[in-house]
Design an enzyme around this catalytic site. Structure first.
Site, PDB file in Angstrom:
ATOM      1  N   ASP A  64       0.827  -1.201   0.000  1.00  0.00           N
ATOM      2  CA  ASP A  64       0.000   0.000   0.000  1.00  0.00           C
ATOM      3  C   ASP A  64       0.864   1.255   0.000  1.00  0.00           C
ATOM      4  OD1 ASP A  64      -1.937   1.900   0.212  1.00  0.00           O
ATOM      5  OD2 ASP A  64      -2.786   1.182   2.109  1.00  0.00           O
ATOM      6  N   ASP A  88      -1.048   5.315  -7.099  1.00  0.00           N
ATOM      7  CA  ASP A  88      -1.450   4.512  -5.949  1.00  0.00           C
ATOM      8  C   ASP A  88      -1.453   3.033  -6.303  1.00  0.00           C
ATOM      9  OD1 ASP A  88      -2.494   4.166  -3.243  1.00  0.00           O
ATOM     10  OD2 ASP A  88      -4.377   3.637  -4.216  1.00  0.00           O
TER      11      ASP A  88
END
Length: 485
Positions: free
Chosen positions: A167, A365
């Protein structure tokens, strides 16, 4: 029965040469490229086949000659959590639900950062709570979380390896811990801190505890909480532990969350590796000068690597990494425009810029799947794409996708080029599979972009698949190198 229909569909695709010549009739356009429909269908057949096995766990190893570089394997979600859906449309809807939760989480994190910002001294406000406040039950929404790619990380001494979600939008690495007041299902045994000789709880006055955005003090030890946009959360002790990468190296006293109460989140994985830009992220704590990853197609039976301190590929498309003074976690990138079919879209430059209040901008992301663009930018992209794909049969909408095509009768077809343009005149051209994706078992493909009403735009992992994304932390640069998995 569904697998049999998929097999028949695939056979029909590879046995109709007349359709091939017809579908390629418009490929003479200088700004079009060939999209291999049959290859995408084949991956669906293999993914949903009952005989498909999960990947064997691989030992983590250093694959580089440079002793300072570390490489660990990355696996798509289907390697760890075998899809239970018999139909690809149901699987796609599940993925999109997780993705919407992910986007909500990022938006919430940004808004909390902006709302908690102390404008008088230009410092973020830390929230100190009582221990009981961290135990408030929250109803979880999408219980499968949003993690789409996993790696193996060693924790403790002696080291035990765990599957962890990657992440880039988080700063706190955490793992589920014994004793569990509430733990979700994971593939590995739950981490027991009492079995590690290097586990150490952090005190309430430790610098790492002070760096938490949300914390509390219980029995003189630091407590943490991380909440996600779907209502999921993890709560537990904040501690230091040894983090290891197989036999290639280990790092002592890395601050991690030891979660005893974990709701929803990433079923299958033991926890999360935080790769953000904050002071508590893993790259910051191990003093990595760079890291990179390459995501394989989520429907493929292959894996790639997450590398730390390795050289960036020489053919990388380089772009500047920008900082948002109000939210240090995210990797903002200097995007100047988007082109479709060689034509630059009419998008105001301000759409991709961070304003004085910390709003706007576009981030890269790892956890978001579908690229989100502000509505004006998305509408421009969609309208241009539709203009160049009038030769393809329209198939209406699918969930959050409003531009879809029926390619069931085609083996290959031509589609317009699509590219990101960055500061300094650098251009990243995407493969067709990065922007036209299958959503069901019947040959329906959709444009893999979506609008957002928020100010934050996001380059998702569908657009990153097959490209090595290198984050040069020392020089604030990001590199994109296609076909480097």
């Amino acid at each position: 029965m569904a697998q049999f229909r998929l097999f028949l569909l695939f056979i029909s695709l590879v046995s109709v040469p007349c359709v091939l010549s017809r579908s390629l009739s418009s490929s003479s356009h200088p700004h079009s490229q060939i999209f291999d429909v049959a290859a995408s269908i084949e991956k669906i057949v293999q993914l949903l086949s009952p005989t498909t096995q999960n990947f064997q766990q691989e030992a983590i190893k250093n694959t580089h000659s440079n002793s300072s570089s570390i490489s660990v394997s990355i696996y798509p979600r289907s390697a760890l959590v075998k899809p239970r859906h018999k139909d690809y449309a149901a699987l796609t809807l599940s993925r999109l639900e997780r993705d919407s939760a992910r986007v909500s989480s990022l938006t919430m994190k940004l808004q909390l950062a902006l709302n908690n910002f102390n404008h008088s001294d230009l410092k973020p406000v830390q929230t100190m709570l009582q221990p009981e406040d961290l135990q408030t039950p929250i109803t979880s929404g999408a219980s499968q979380g949003s993690g789409e790619y996993f790696t193996r990380l060693g924790l403790g001494q002696p080291a035990k390896e765990f599957y962890m979600v990657l992440d880039t939008g988080s700063d706190i690495t955490w793992v589920q811990c014994e004793p569990c007041s509430d733990c979700y299902q994971q593939s590995d045994p739950i981490f027991n801190p009492s079995s590690s000789s290097t586990y150490s709880q952090l005190s309430c006055n430790a610098a790492q505890c002070s760096a938490l955005q949300v914390s509390a003090c219980g029995s003189q030890s630091c407590l943490y909480q991380v909440s996600y946009g779907d209502g999921s959360f993890t709560v537990g002790e904040f501690a230091t532990e040894t983090v290891s990468f197989g036999n290639s190296g280990s790092f002592p006293k890395v601050a991690i969350g030891c979660g005893h109460d974990n709701e929803g989140l990433f079923v299958g994985a033991a926890g999360l590796i935080a790769l953000g830009r904050g002071s508590l992220s893993l790259p910051t704590q191990i003093k990595a000068s760079s890291f990179s990853y390459c995501f394989v197609d989520r429907d493929s039976a292959s894996s790639s690597t997450l590398d730390f301190n390795s050289a960036r590929p020489g053919d990388s498309v380089i772009a500047p990494l920008l900082r948002n003074s109000r939210r240090s976690t995210f990797f903002y990138v200097g995007l100047t425009g988007i082109s479709v079919g060689g034509e630059m879209l009419s998008i105001p430059a301000s759409v991709f810029q961070i304003d004085g209040s910390g709003n706007g901008g576009i981030i890269v992301d790892s956890g978001t799947a579908v690229t989100r663009l502000q509505s004006s930018a998305y509408n421009a992209l969609r309208d241009s794409f539709v203009k160049y794909t009038q030769h393809l049969p329209s198939a209406g909408k699918f969930a959050l996708f409003d531009t879809c095509y029926d390619l069931s009768s085609m083996r290959r077809t031509s589609v317009p080029t699509l590219a990101f343009h960055f500061s300094g005149g650098k251009t990243l051209s995407l493969h067709p599979k990065n922007y036209l994706i299958p959503v069901d078992s019947s040959g329906k493909f959709c444009l893999a972009f979506a609008p957002t009403e928020g100010s934050l735009s996001i380059i998702g992992n569908i657009q990153q698949q097959g490209t090595r994304v290198s984050y040069d932390l020392a020089n604030n640069l990001v590199g994109f190198s296609p076909d480097k998995c």
